[in-house]
Design a protein around this motif. Sequence first.
Motif, short mmCIF file in Angstrom:
data_model
loop_
_atom_site.label_atom_id
_atom_site.label_comp_id
_atom_site.label_asym_id
_atom_site.label_seq_id
_atom_site.Cartn_x
_atom_site.Cartn_y
_atom_site.Cartn_z
N GLN A 42 0.81 -1.21 0.00
CA GLN A 42 0.00 0.00 0.00
C GLN A 42 0.85 1.27 0.00
O GLN A 42 1.91 1.32 0.62
N TRP A 82 -4.58 0.14 -8.19
CA TRP A 82 -5.44 -0.21 -7.08
C TRP A 82 -5.37 -1.72 -6.82
O TRP A 82 -5.47 -2.52 -7.73
N GLU A 85 -5.59 -1.07 -1.60
CA GLU A 85 -5.88 0.35 -1.87
C GLU A 85 -4.94 0.72 -3.01
O GLU A 85 -4.54 -0.16 -3.77
N ALA A 86 -4.58 1.98 -3.14
CA ALA A 86 -3.54 2.32 -4.11
C ALA A 86 -2.24 1.66 -3.66
O ALA A 86 -1.83 1.81 -2.50
N HIS A 108 -16.85 3.67 -9.55
CA HIS A 108 -15.71 3.83 -8.68
C HIS A 108 -15.89 5.16 -7.98
O HIS A 108 -16.59 6.05 -8.48
N SER A 162 -7.34 5.05 -13.27
CA SER A 162 -8.10 3.93 -12.71
C SER A 162 -8.65 3.00 -13.79
O SER A 162 -8.78 1.79 -13.56
#
Length: 390
Positions: A42, A82, A85-86, A108, A162
């Motif tokens: 993360q 992602w 999370e990112a 999203h 994304s």
Amino acid sequence: MREIALAQAGGYAVAMQGYLTRRRRATFDDVVACIERLGCVQIDAISTVDRTQRLVLAARCGRLEPGLHDALLRSGRVYEYWAHEACLLPTRDHRFHRARMRLYRERHWITGSRLLEDAPLRDAILATARERGPISARDFGGAGQGYWEWTPAKRMLDGLWSIGELAIAGRSGVERLYDLPERVLPDTVLGEPDPPETERLRELVRRTVLARGLAREARLYDYYRLEGGRARLQPHADALVADGLCERVSIAETGETALVPAGQAELIEAATPRGAHLLSPFDNLIWDRTELRALWGFDHALEIYKPAPKRVWGYYVLPLLDGAEVVGRVDAKADRKAGTMRALRVHWERRQRPRALREALARLAWLLGLPDTEVHDGLRDQGDSCGAGT
């Protein structure tokens, strides 16, 4: 099915993380191999101690070189996308995460507000990236404030990232730099065909088990935040067991089942993790707060976004791991100007463990290149705290 004690389950999960107990400097290949083993690491911008991706990797690999994040992205072996999370992810896994890109076209938290229907803004951003290379929100008037007050350009940039039409090329400080995927990711990676959905889910479940060492079946979906929960993943867990890639164990106290890599169940009782460590609140071992509570009986609350008067534990609180137990939490701050790793306040779960605190704080200070440690509050006997000169 082998039955194990709850304490053994937690101890084995800790042992499989590979936390270092000796001082060493990480090589670039060490770090890439660690990201590949963990599957995802993360990312967070808060640097009160250090950015979480650096804390997670340093705990397992050793002291890191500055500028590592951008070097990883430039290498083509690691990319940002992602997952939990990112995250930083191994580029070799890119094909297993494209389904999320398709999902994010429809919904999203970034793209779900019809943002991508703003064709003029979208076309302008993509045209600028094609002409100029890496771009940021600053090229379009800035990012705005916080997540919920982003400018349309910043939201579009992250939306295009994304859905896979942009990729993260690097950072300017904490600011993301975006570019076309073909300039960031190797052609061989982009050219790989998407796997069938069954293969994708099965592989991500398998990687979850490898990364965690031991994963309760009730929480298999959380590691990569896979939709559908346990019901959707159960057939894939069953298939991995049937194919001899994973095996089940039962936790005696709860009757719950967990998966471990094939051939590992008989090793669980002998696992004896050693050393004391201060963990990033976003460390892979503890980021699933439900799993943290189930295996170690520890509740961790992140209070970064609370006003100071409402915080119970502190601003940037690191769980303190001693062997197989989470024994406390430390409100920590790296004072780089003074060269000191500070424990501003220590909260113990039960009895005090000054030896564990001293060891973990000294280890973290060395990993960050800080020569001294200091404990402000949390020990009755301050003379038995860390003091100076790690």
